[in-house]
Design a protein around this motif. Structure first.
Motif, mmCIF file in Angstrom:
data_model
loop_
_atom_site.group_PDB
_atom_site.id
_atom_site.type_symbol
_atom_site.label_atom_id
_atom_site.label_comp_id
_atom_site.label_asym_id
_atom_site.label_seq_id
_atom_site.Cartn_x
_atom_site.Cartn_y
_atom_site.Cartn_z
ATOM 1 N N GLU A 93 0.841 -1.195 0.000
ATOM 2 C CA GLU A 93 0.000 0.000 0.000
ATOM 3 C C GLU A 93 0.876 1.246 0.000
ATOM 4 O O GLU A 93 1.993 1.235 0.521
ATOM 5 C CB GLU A 93 -0.886 0.052 1.247
ATOM 6 N N ILE A 94 0.337 2.308 -0.577
ATOM 7 C CA ILE A 94 0.902 3.647 -0.422
ATOM 8 C C ILE A 94 -0.107 4.457 0.384
ATOM 9 O O ILE A 94 -1.254 4.610 -0.038
ATOM 10 C CB ILE A 94 1.151 4.338 -1.777
ATOM 11 N N ARG A 95 0.303 4.932 1.530
ATOM 12 C CA ARG A 95 -0.570 5.750 2.360
ATOM 13 C C ARG A 95 0.039 7.148 2.503
ATOM 14 O O ARG A 95 1.258 7.307 2.515
ATOM 15 C CB ARG A 95 -0.753 5.130 3.747
ATOM 16 N N VAL A 96 -0.827 8.131 2.628
ATOM 17 C CA VAL A 96 -0.407 9.518 2.774
ATOM 18 C C VAL A 96 -0.888 10.041 4.118
ATOM 19 O O VAL A 96 -2.082 9.905 4.458
ATOM 20 C CB VAL A 96 -0.975 10.384 1.635
ATOM 21 N N ASP A 97 0.048 10.577 4.898
ATOM 22 C CA ASP A 97 -0.286 11.210 6.178
ATOM 23 C C ASP A 97 -0.974 10.255 7.140
ATOM 24 O O ASP A 97 -1.811 10.669 7.955
ATOM 25 C CB ASP A 97 -1.169 12.444 5.953
ATOM 26 N N ASN A 98 -0.646 8.970 7.065
ATOM 27 C CA ASN A 98 -1.237 8.010 7.999
ATOM 28 C C ASN A 98 -0.767 8.284 9.428
ATOM 29 O O ASN A 98 -1.552 8.257 10.365
ATOM 30 C CB ASN A 98 -0.862 6.586 7.593
ATOM 31 N N ASP A 99 0.539 8.538 9.598
ATOM 32 C CA ASP A 99 1.092 8.907 10.900
ATOM 33 C C ASP A 99 2.376 9.690 10.635
ATOM 34 O O ASP A 99 3.474 9.129 10.574
ATOM 35 C CB ASP A 99 1.369 7.678 11.757
ATOM 36 N N GLY A 135 -1.452 21.630 7.300
ATOM 37 C CA GLY A 135 -1.505 21.217 5.904
ATOM 38 C C GLY A 135 -0.298 21.570 5.064
ATOM 39 O O GLY A 135 -0.349 21.460 3.835
ATOM 40 N N ASP A 136 0.818 21.963 5.703
ATOM 41 C CA ASP A 136 2.009 22.357 4.951
ATOM 42 C C ASP A 136 3.103 21.287 4.939
ATOM 43 O O ASP A 136 4.147 21.494 4.305
ATOM 44 C CB ASP A 136 2.599 23.656 5.518
ATOM 45 N N ALA A 137 2.920 20.170 5.625
ATOM 46 C CA ALA A 137 3.907 19.092 5.625
ATOM 47 C C ALA A 137 3.177 17.760 5.500
ATOM 48 O O ALA A 137 2.080 17.590 6.054
ATOM 49 C CB ALA A 137 4.755 19.117 6.898
ATOM 50 N N HIS A 138 3.784 16.821 4.781
ATOM 51 C CA HIS A 138 3.104 15.561 4.465
ATOM 52 C C HIS A 138 4.085 14.396 4.488
ATOM 53 O O HIS A 138 5.281 14.566 4.231
ATOM 54 C CB HIS A 138 2.441 15.654 3.090
ATOM 55 N N SER A 139 3.542 13.221 4.768
ATOM 56 C CA SER A 139 4.324 11.979 4.706
ATOM 57 C C SER A 139 3.719 11.060 3.654
ATOM 58 O O SER A 139 2.502 10.952 3.531
ATOM 59 C CB SER A 139 4.339 11.278 6.069
ATOM 60 N N ILE A 140 4.593 10.415 2.888
ATOM 61 C CA ILE A 140 4.197 9.394 1.925
ATOM 62 C C ILE A 140 4.807 8.099 2.438
ATOM 63 O O ILE A 140 6.025 8.011 2.645
ATOM 64 C CB ILE A 140 4.684 9.721 0.500
ATOM 65 N N GLY A 154 8.089 15.769 3.818
ATOM 66 C CA GLY A 154 8.572 17.041 3.327
ATOM 67 C C GLY A 154 7.527 18.120 3.480
ATOM 68 O O GLY A 154 6.431 17.891 4.009
ATOM 69 N N VAL A 155 7.868 19.296 3.010
ATOM 70 C CA VAL A 155 7.019 20.478 3.125
ATOM 71 C C VAL A 155 6.484 20.829 1.742
ATOM 72 O O VAL A 155 7.236 20.852 0.761
ATOM 73 C CB VAL A 155 7.816 21.656 3.717
ATOM 74 N N SER A 156 5.192 21.095 1.658
ATOM 75 C CA SER A 156 4.534 21.424 0.398
ATOM 76 C C SER A 156 3.893 22.800 0.520
ATOM 77 O O SER A 156 2.987 23.002 1.326
ATOM 78 C CB SER A 156 3.468 20.373 0.063
ATOM 79 N N ILE A 157 4.385 23.749 -0.300
ATOM 80 C CA ILE A 157 3.841 25.099 -0.305
ATOM 81 C C ILE A 157 3.588 25.489 -1.757
ATOM 82 O O ILE A 157 4.517 25.487 -2.567
ATOM 83 C CB ILE A 157 4.790 26.112 0.359
ATOM 84 N N GLY A 158 2.347 25.803 -2.079
ATOM 85 C CA GLY A 158 2.013 26.127 -3.453
ATOM 86 C C GLY A 158 2.317 24.963 -4.374
ATOM 87 O O GLY A 158 1.883 23.833 -4.126
ATOM 88 N N LYS A 159 3.094 25.206 -5.426
ATOM 89 C CA LYS A 159 3.518 24.149 -6.338
ATOM 90 C C LYS A 159 5.012 23.873 -6.178
ATOM 91 O O LYS A 159 5.744 23.673 -7.154
ATOM 92 C CB LYS A 159 3.169 24.505 -7.781
ATOM 93 N N ALA A 227 -2.416 25.650 -3.434
ATOM 94 C CA ALA A 227 -1.887 24.415 -2.847
ATOM 95 C C ALA A 227 -2.463 23.187 -3.538
ATOM 96 O O ALA A 227 -3.638 23.164 -3.920
ATOM 97 C CB ALA A 227 -2.204 24.368 -1.354
ATOM 98 N N ILE A 228 -1.638 22.162 -3.705
ATOM 99 C CA ILE A 228 -2.115 20.924 -4.332
ATOM 100 C C ILE A 228 -2.786 20.037 -3.287
ATOM 101 O O ILE A 228 -2.584 20.207 -2.079
ATOM 102 C CB ILE A 228 -0.963 20.162 -5.027
ATOM 103 N N GLY A 229 -3.590 19.072 -3.747
ATOM 104 C CA GLY A 229 -4.242 18.133 -2.845
ATOM 105 C C GLY A 229 -3.320 17.002 -2.446
ATOM 106 O O GLY A 229 -2.325 16.712 -3.113
ATOM 107 N N TRP A 230 -3.664 16.320 -1.371
ATOM 108 C CA TRP A 230 -2.811 15.244 -0.853
ATOM 109 C C TRP A 230 -3.613 13.993 -0.518
ATOM 110 O O TRP A 230 -3.316 13.296 0.448
ATOM 111 C CB TRP A 230 -2.008 15.735 0.354
ATOM 112 N N ARG A 231 -4.584 13.676 -1.343
ATOM 113 C CA ARG A 231 -5.323 12.425 -1.210
ATOM 114 C C ARG A 231 -4.975 11.535 -2.396
ATOM 115 O O ARG A 231 -5.403 11.784 -3.521
ATOM 116 C CB ARG A 231 -6.833 12.672 -1.151
ATOM 117 N N PHE A 232 -4.132 10.526 -2.167
ATOM 118 C CA PHE A 232 -3.781 9.598 -3.232
ATOM 119 C C PHE A 232 -3.234 8.315 -2.617
ATOM 120 O O PHE A 232 -2.944 8.252 -1.431
ATOM 121 C CB PHE A 232 -2.771 10.217 -4.208
ATOM 122 N N ASP A 233 -3.148 7.271 -3.437
ATOM 123 C CA ASP A 233 -2.584 5.998 -3.005
ATOM 124 C C ASP A 233 -1.754 5.432 -4.148
ATOM 125 O O ASP A 233 -1.388 6.167 -5.072
ATOM 126 C CB ASP A 233 -3.678 5.031 -2.545
#
Length: 254
Positions: A93-99, A135-140, A154-159, A227-233
């Motif tokens: 699985e690929i999970r985003v922002d699970n923990d 909503g400015d930092a995310h884990s994959i 990492g940190v996501s700001i704009g594009k 900002a881009i979305g962060w819902r994906f697998d």
């Protein structure tokens, strides 16, 4: 002389960072605080923190800067086979922002060749977790049989995406997460991943150095975008792998 920043003081221009002939090329400033507002401001100006436990917060803007363009991401034959297996097997699985914090702790505990200890301290985890909550930092994250076996954050700001660290508990687990990130960023029109400093591992995946001036110009042009979305697998990989592109060729647009 590296300036000491009071809580309300702005960063100096990145051109004032120490040069290649100094003992700390790229060092720009130091401070006592690592507030979320300070972090966001730093990234918006192409600056990042990097320091050891017991040191003040050290802020950097090296020249040149290591980057990875998603369309230059290199996929070896063995990694391509792994990605195809990931797509076939539901155990992967690929999970985003699970923990998010757990990924940071795993990165902190990952062994680094030639390094002792980690800069990802408890205070750093707290600071970036605050960015995650707004909503400015995310884990994959790469999961196998219900266990987290690799990932990155990492940190996501704009594009613009600013990569921080990654870890792998099984072979290629961090590369799987990076491939998913690359596919997602391409889908959303993000043209550059900040990798901060040059490593052989990043170079093997397509990373390269560019002049700080060019990097800063790109940051300024992209951080103000929506900002881009962060819902994906792991489905973000499916079209890419299905294209059957040649080894080490640019990733086709998803």
């Amino acid at each position: 002389m590296v300036p000491w920043l009071s809580p309300d003081a702005p960063f100096p221009p990145v051109e004032r960072a120490l040069g290649a002939s100094s003992g700390a090329p790229g060092l720009l400033a130091a401070s006592a605080d690592l507030l979320p507002s300070r972090l966001v401001d730093a990234y918006r100006h192409g600056i990042f923190p990097w320091y050891s436990d017991g040191q003040p917060v050290l802020w950097w803007s090296p020249d040149p800067r290591m980057i990875l363009r998603p369309d230059e991401f290199k996929v070896s034959p063995s990694l391509r086979k792994t990605l195809k297996r990931v797509l076939r097997d539901p155990a992967w699985e690929i999970r985003v922002d699970n923990d998010f914090a757990a990924v940071m702790r795993a990165c902190a505990n990952a062994p680094r060749h030639g390094q002792r200890g980690t800069w990802i301290t408890a205070d750093v985890i707290d600071a970036y977790s605050s960015l995650h909550r707004i909503g400015d930092a995310h884990s994959i994250e790469t999961w196998l049989d219900g266990q987290r076996v690799g990932g990155l954050y990492g940190v996501s700001i704009g594009k613009m995406f600013f990569g921080e660290s990654m870890f792998a508990a099984v072979t290629d687990a961090s590369k799987i997460a990076l491939a998913a990130l690359v596919a997602h960023l391409r889908r959303n029109g993000v043209e550059l991943i900040d990798c901060q400093q040059n490593t052989a591992h990043l170079a093997s995946l397509g990373g390269r150095e560019i002049a700080r001036k060019a990097f800063i110009a790109h940051v300024r042009a992209t951080v103000g975008a929506h900002a881009i979305g962060w819902r994906f697998d792991k489905q973000v990989l499916a079209d890419w792998i299905g294209q059957g592109h040649a080894d080490n060729s640019p990733v086709p647009t998803l």
